[in-house]
Motif scaffolding. Structure first.
Motif, PDB file in Angstrom:
ATOM      1  N   VAL A 145      47.670  41.545  34.958  1.00 54.64           N
ATOM      2  CA  VAL A 145      46.986  42.383  35.940  1.00 54.64           C
ATOM      3  C   VAL A 145      47.401  42.013  37.370  1.00 54.64           C
ATOM      4  CG1 VAL A 145      44.754  43.130  36.847  1.00 54.64           C
ATOM      5  CG2 VAL A 145      45.026  42.676  34.395  1.00 54.64           C
ATOM      6  N   ASN A 146      48.094  42.950  38.017  1.00 57.89           N
ATOM      7  CA  ASN A 146      48.479  42.858  39.434  1.00 57.89           C
ATOM      8  C   ASN A 146      49.423  41.696  39.764  1.00 57.89           C
ATOM      9  OD1 ASN A 146      46.969  45.113  40.204  1.00 57.89           O
ATOM     10  ND2 ASN A 146      45.114  43.906  40.496  1.00 57.89           N
ATOM     11  N   THR A 147      49.815  40.891  38.774  1.00 62.26           N
ATOM     12  CA  THR A 147      50.629  39.708  39.052  1.00 62.26           C
ATOM     13  C   THR A 147      52.065  40.116  39.388  1.00 62.26           C
ATOM     14  OG1 THR A 147      49.281  38.417  37.519  1.00 62.26           O
ATOM     15  CG2 THR A 147      51.398  37.485  38.157  1.00 62.26           C
ATOM     16  N   GLY A 148      52.468  39.780  40.600  1.00 59.98           N
ATOM     17  CA  GLY A 148      53.800  40.130  41.063  1.00 59.98           C
ATOM     18  C   GLY A 148      53.945  41.576  41.477  1.00 59.98           C
ATOM     19  N   PHE A 149      52.833  42.313  41.545  1.00 58.69           N
ATOM     20  CA  PHE A 149      52.887  43.721  41.945  1.00 58.69           C
ATOM     21  C   PHE A 149      53.039  43.817  43.456  1.00 58.69           C
ATOM     22  CE2 PHE A 149      50.378  45.965  38.290  1.00 58.69           C
ATOM     23  CZ  PHE A 149      51.137  45.269  37.352  1.00 58.69           C
ATOM     24  N   SER A 150      53.699  44.865  43.908  1.00 60.32           N
ATOM     25  CA  SER A 150      53.718  45.170  45.341  1.00 60.32           C
ATOM     26  C   SER A 150      52.342  45.696  45.743  1.00 60.32           C
ATOM     27  CB  SER A 150      54.782  46.224  45.636  1.00 60.32           C
ATOM     28  OG  SER A 150      54.400  47.472  45.068  1.00 60.32           O
ATOM     29  N   GLY A 151      52.122  45.839  47.057  1.00 60.58           N
ATOM     30  CA  GLY A 151      50.845  46.361  47.528  1.00 60.58           C
ATOM     31  C   GLY A 151      50.559  47.748  46.971  1.00 60.58           C
ATOM     32  N   GLY A 152      51.585  48.606  46.963  1.00 62.93           N
ATOM     33  CA  GLY A 152      51.409  49.954  46.447  1.00 62.93           C
ATOM     34  C   GLY A 152      51.134  49.969  44.956  1.00 62.93           C
ATOM     35  N   GLU A 153      51.816  49.083  44.211  1.00 64.37           N
ATOM     36  CA  GLU A 153      51.590  49.004  42.760  1.00 64.37           C
ATOM     37  C   GLU A 153      50.170  48.543  42.456  1.00 64.37           C
ATOM     38  OE1 GLU A 153      56.021  48.041  40.933  1.00 64.37           O
ATOM     39  OE2 GLU A 153      54.817  46.398  41.745  1.00 64.37           O
ATOM     40  N   LYS A 154      49.676  47.590  43.230  1.00 60.99           N
ATOM     41  CA  LYS A 154      48.302  47.107  43.009  1.00 60.99           C
ATOM     42  C   LYS A 154      47.290  48.227  43.232  1.00 60.99           C
ATOM     43  CE  LYS A 154      48.971  42.207  44.171  1.00 60.99           C
ATOM     44  NZ  LYS A 154      48.622  41.113  45.106  1.00 60.99           N
ATOM     45  N   LYS A 155      47.500  48.996  44.286  1.00 65.71           N
ATOM     46  CA  LYS A 155      46.551  50.070  44.589  1.00 65.71           C
ATOM     47  C   LYS A 155      46.627  51.176  43.538  1.00 65.71           C
ATOM     48  CE  LYS A 155      44.999  48.038  48.277  1.00 65.71           C
ATOM     49  NZ  LYS A 155      45.039  48.525  49.633  1.00 65.71           N
ATOM     50  N   ARG A 156      47.846  51.512  43.091  1.00 67.00           N
ATOM     51  CA  ARG A 156      47.980  52.527  42.044  1.00 67.00           C
ATOM     52  C   ARG A 156      47.366  52.035  40.740  1.00 67.00           C
ATOM     53  NH1 ARG A 156      53.232  53.122  43.733  1.00 67.00           N
ATOM     54  NH2 ARG A 156      54.180  52.743  41.698  1.00 67.00           N
ATOM     55  N   ASN A 157      47.492  50.746  40.490  1.00 62.61           N
ATOM     56  CA  ASN A 157      46.912  50.172  39.281  1.00 62.61           C
ATOM     57  C   ASN A 157      45.381  50.284  39.316  1.00 62.61           C
ATOM     58  OD1 ASN A 157      47.329  48.890  36.752  1.00 62.61           O
ATOM     59  ND2 ASN A 157      46.760  46.918  37.617  1.00 62.61           N
ATOM     60  N   GLU A 158      44.804  50.094  40.499  1.00 65.75           N
ATOM     61  CA  GLU A 158      43.354  50.242  40.615  1.00 65.75           C
ATOM     62  C   GLU A 158      42.922  51.691  40.392  1.00 65.75           C
ATOM     63  OE1 GLU A 158      40.695  47.128  42.641  1.00 65.75           O
ATOM     64  OE2 GLU A 158      41.593  48.403  44.162  1.00 65.75           O
ATOM     65  N   ILE A 159      43.714  52.620  40.880  1.00 66.18           N
ATOM     66  CA  ILE A 159      43.390  54.024  40.635  1.00 66.18           C
ATOM     67  C   ILE A 159      43.508  54.322  39.138  1.00 66.18           C
ATOM     68  CG2 ILE A 159      43.954  56.406  41.212  1.00 66.18           C
ATOM     69  CD1 ILE A 159      42.782  54.711  43.524  1.00 66.18           C
ATOM     70  N   LEU A 160      44.462  53.682  38.451  1.00 66.94           N
ATOM     71  CA  LEU A 160      44.555  53.822  36.997  1.00 66.94           C
ATOM     72  C   LEU A 160      43.281  53.304  36.330  1.00 66.94           C
ATOM     73  CD1 LEU A 160      46.078  54.391  34.353  1.00 66.94           C
ATOM     74  CD2 LEU A 160      47.083  52.095  34.536  1.00 66.94           C
ATOM     75  N   HIS A 161      42.794  52.143  36.776  1.00 65.92           N
ATOM     76  CA  HIS A 161      41.542  51.603  36.234  1.00 65.92           C
ATOM     77  C   HIS A 161      40.407  52.610  36.439  1.00 65.92           C
ATOM     78  CE1 HIS A 161      43.042  47.174  36.817  1.00 65.92           C
ATOM     79  NE2 HIS A 161      43.783  47.864  35.972  1.00 65.92           N
ATOM     80  N   MET A 162      40.369  53.189  37.616  1.00 67.10           N
ATOM     81  CA  MET A 162      39.324  54.169  37.930  1.00 67.10           C
ATOM     82  C   MET A 162      39.449  55.386  37.021  1.00 67.10           C
ATOM     83  SD  MET A 162      38.267  55.567  41.712  1.00 67.10           S
ATOM     84  CE  MET A 162      39.784  56.426  42.072  1.00 67.10           C
ATOM     85  N   ALA A 163      40.687  55.832  36.782  1.00 62.40           N
ATOM     86  CA  ALA A 163      40.905  56.993  35.921  1.00 62.40           C
ATOM     87  C   ALA A 163      40.472  56.704  34.489  1.00 62.40           C
ATOM     88  CB  ALA A 163      42.377  57.394  35.959  1.00 62.40           C
ATOM     89  N   MET A 164      40.684  55.474  34.028  1.00 64.52           N
ATOM     90  CA  MET A 164      40.323  55.118  32.659  1.00 64.52           C
ATOM     91  C   MET A 164      38.815  54.942  32.497  1.00 64.52           C
ATOM     92  SD  MET A 164      42.981  55.109  30.724  1.00 64.52           S
ATOM     93  CE  MET A 164      42.307  54.241  29.308  1.00 64.52           C
ATOM     94  N   LEU A 165      38.155  54.398  33.514  1.00 57.08           N
ATOM     95  CA  LEU A 165      36.715  54.132  33.409  1.00 57.08           C
ATOM     96  C   LEU A 165      35.865  55.364  33.712  1.00 57.08           C
ATOM     97  CD1 LEU A 165      36.655  50.607  35.089  1.00 57.08           C
ATOM     98  CD2 LEU A 165      36.247  51.116  32.678  1.00 57.08           C
ATOM     99  N   GLU A 166      36.455  56.341  34.414  1.00 58.49           N
ATOM    100  CA  GLU A 166      35.775  57.594  34.734  1.00 58.49           C
ATOM    101  C   GLU A 166      34.379  57.367  35.333  1.00 58.49           C
ATOM    102  OE1 GLU A 166      35.903  59.914  31.131  1.00 58.49           O
ATOM    103  OE2 GLU A 166      37.922  60.631  31.606  1.00 58.49           O
ATOM    104  N   PRO A 167      34.299  56.662  36.463  1.00 53.76           N
ATOM    105  CA  PRO A 167      32.996  56.404  37.084  1.00 53.76           C
ATOM    106  C   PRO A 167      32.403  57.655  37.712  1.00 53.76           C
ATOM    107  CG  PRO A 167      34.762  55.663  38.507  1.00 53.76           C
ATOM    108  CD  PRO A 167      35.412  56.099  37.229  1.00 53.76           C
ATOM    109  N   LYS A 168      31.115  57.583  38.029  1.00 54.44           N
ATOM    110  CA  LYS A 168      30.434  58.688  38.695  1.00 54.44           C
ATOM    111  C   LYS A 168      30.545  58.564  40.215  1.00 54.44           C
ATOM    112  CE  LYS A 168      26.987  58.927  34.989  1.00 54.44           C
ATOM    113  NZ  LYS A 168      25.569  58.656  34.642  1.00 54.44           N
ATOM    114  N   MET A 169      30.571  57.314  40.694  1.00 50.30           N
ATOM    115  CA  MET A 169      30.605  57.068  42.140  1.00 50.30           C
ATOM    116  C   MET A 169      31.712  56.075  42.437  1.00 50.30           C
ATOM    117  SD  MET A 169      29.115  57.910  44.977  1.00 50.30           S
ATOM    118  CE  MET A 169      30.164  57.539  46.374  1.00 50.30           C
ATOM    119  N   CYS A 170      32.723  56.520  43.197  1.00 49.39           N
ATOM    120  CA  CYS A 170      33.885  55.695  43.504  1.00 49.39           C
ATOM    121  C   CYS A 170      33.829  55.244  44.963  1.00 49.39           C
ATOM    122  CB  CYS A 170      35.167  56.479  43.263  1.00 49.39           C
ATOM    123  SG  CYS A 170      35.280  57.212  41.623  1.00 49.39           S
ATOM    124  N   VAL A 171      33.836  53.937  45.171  1.00 50.08           N
ATOM    125  CA  VAL A 171      33.853  53.365  46.518  1.00 50.08           C
ATOM    126  C   VAL A 171      35.236  52.765  46.739  1.00 50.08           C
ATOM    127  CG1 VAL A 171      32.790  51.729  48.109  1.00 50.08           C
ATOM    128  CG2 VAL A 171      31.381  52.853  46.355  1.00 50.08           C
TER     129      VAL A 171
END
Length: 252
Positions: A145-171
Motif C-alpha cells: 500500500v502506497n510504498t514507493g508510489f509517487s504523490g499522484g499514484e498515492k492520491k489515485r490509490n486513495e480514490i480507488l479505495h473510495m470507489a471500492m468502499l462506496e462511502p456515503k460521505m467523502c471528506v
C-alpha cells in the motif's frame, strides 16, 4: 447527509490550543461542498475530528451522518456508517499488499453491516474494473500500500479505495496537495465518477485549480476555526483573484 452544529475542538494535550470554535455546516446528499481558508484556519482539523483521529477533544457541538451522531463512534464505526477520509499525505504500509488491504477493508465493512463477504473472483473483477476507470496500472494493485508510489499514484490509490468502499460521505483533505496538473486531473476525474445522488462530498483545498475540475455546489471560507462566509463557485474565484484579505475584512 452531514450536519455539523457549533463544533468546538481543541488539542487533547494542550487545552489552550483551541482550533475549531463553532463550525456550522450542512452537506446535502448529492452535493459537493468545498472548504477553503488560510493556513491555520482549522480545515484539516475539521476533517480529522470528523474521522475520529486521536489527539483532538471535542468540547462542544455535534456532528451527524444521516442523523446518527458520529462523534461517539470509533473511527472504524464511522467508516462503516459511510464516512471516508482521503488524507493530505496518504501513509505507506510496507509489507501489506494493496489487494489484500482493499479486500480486508471491504469485507470488514460488509461484515459490520451483516452482509456476506465478497468472493475472491468477484473482488478481483470489481477492483480491476475500478482501477481501469481510474487509469491505475494493474501493477500498482500488486505492490504494498502506497510504498514507493509517487504523490499522484498515492492520491489515485486513495480514490480507488473510495470507489471500492462506496462511502456515503467523502471528506477529501487537500487532495490536490503535491500534485502536478495531469495527476490532479486524473484524481478529479475519479472523484467526479463517484458523484451521485446518494453521496456527499466535502472537499478541503487551498486552491481554485482543483475546483476547476471538481465543480462544487457550495464554497465555504473558513477562518480562525469558523466558517465565516458561504456562497457559490464564484466565491472560490474571488479568493483566487483577490486572496482572503477582502473577504475576512468584510466579515470582520
Amino acid at each position: 447527509m452531514l450536519t455539523i452544529k457549533n463544533l468546538h475542538a481543541q488539542l487533547e494535550e494542550d487545552a489552550d490550543v483551541k482550533i475549531l470554535k463553532g463550525v456550522d455546516l450542512e452537506v446535502d446528499s448529492g452535493k459537493v461542498h468545498a472548504v477553503m481558508g488560510p493556513n491555520g484556519s482549522g480545515k484539516s482539523t475539521l476533517a480529522y475530528v470528523l474521522s475520529g483521529k486521536e489527539g483532538y477533544e471535542v468540547t462542544e457541538g455535534s456532528a451527524a451522518l444521516e442523523g446518527a451522531d458520529i462523534l461517539g463512534m470509533e473511527p472504524e464505526e464511522r467508516a462503516t456508517a459511510g464516512l471516508f477520509l482521503a488524507f493530505q499525505y496518504p501513509v505507506e504500509i510496507p509489507g501489506v499488499g494493496n489487494m489484500t488491504f482493499l479486500r480486508t477493508a471491504v469485507n470488514a465493512q460488509r461484515a459490520a453491516r451483516g452482509e456476506e463477504a465478497i468472493s475472491s473472483a468477484d473482488f478481483l473483477k470489481l477492483v480491476r474494473e475500478k482501477a481501469k476507470s481510474l487509469k491505475i496500472d494493474p501493477e500498482m494493485l500488486k505492490r504494498p500500500v502506497n510504498t514507493g508510489f509517487s504523490g499522484g499514484e498515492k492520491k489515485r490509490n486513495e480514490i480507488l479505495h473510495m470507489a471500492m468502499l462506496e462511502p456515503k460521505m467523502c471528506v477529501l483533505d487537500e487532495t490536490d496537495s503535491g500534485l502536478d496538473v495531469d495527476a490532479m486531473k486524473l484524481v478529479a476525474e475519479g472523484v467526479n465518477a463517484l458523484r451521485s445522488a446518494g453521496r456527499g462530498f466535502l472537499v478541503i483545498t487551498h486552491y481554485q485549480r482543483l475546483l476547476n475540475h471538481i465543480k462544487p455546489d457550495v464554497v465555504h471560507i473558513m477562518s480562525d476555526g469558523r466558517i465565516v462566509k458561504s456562497g457559490g463557485p464564484e466565491l472560490a474565484l474571488e479568493v483566487e483573484e483577490n486572496g482572503y484579505g477582502d473577504i475576512l475584512g468584510e466579515v470582520a
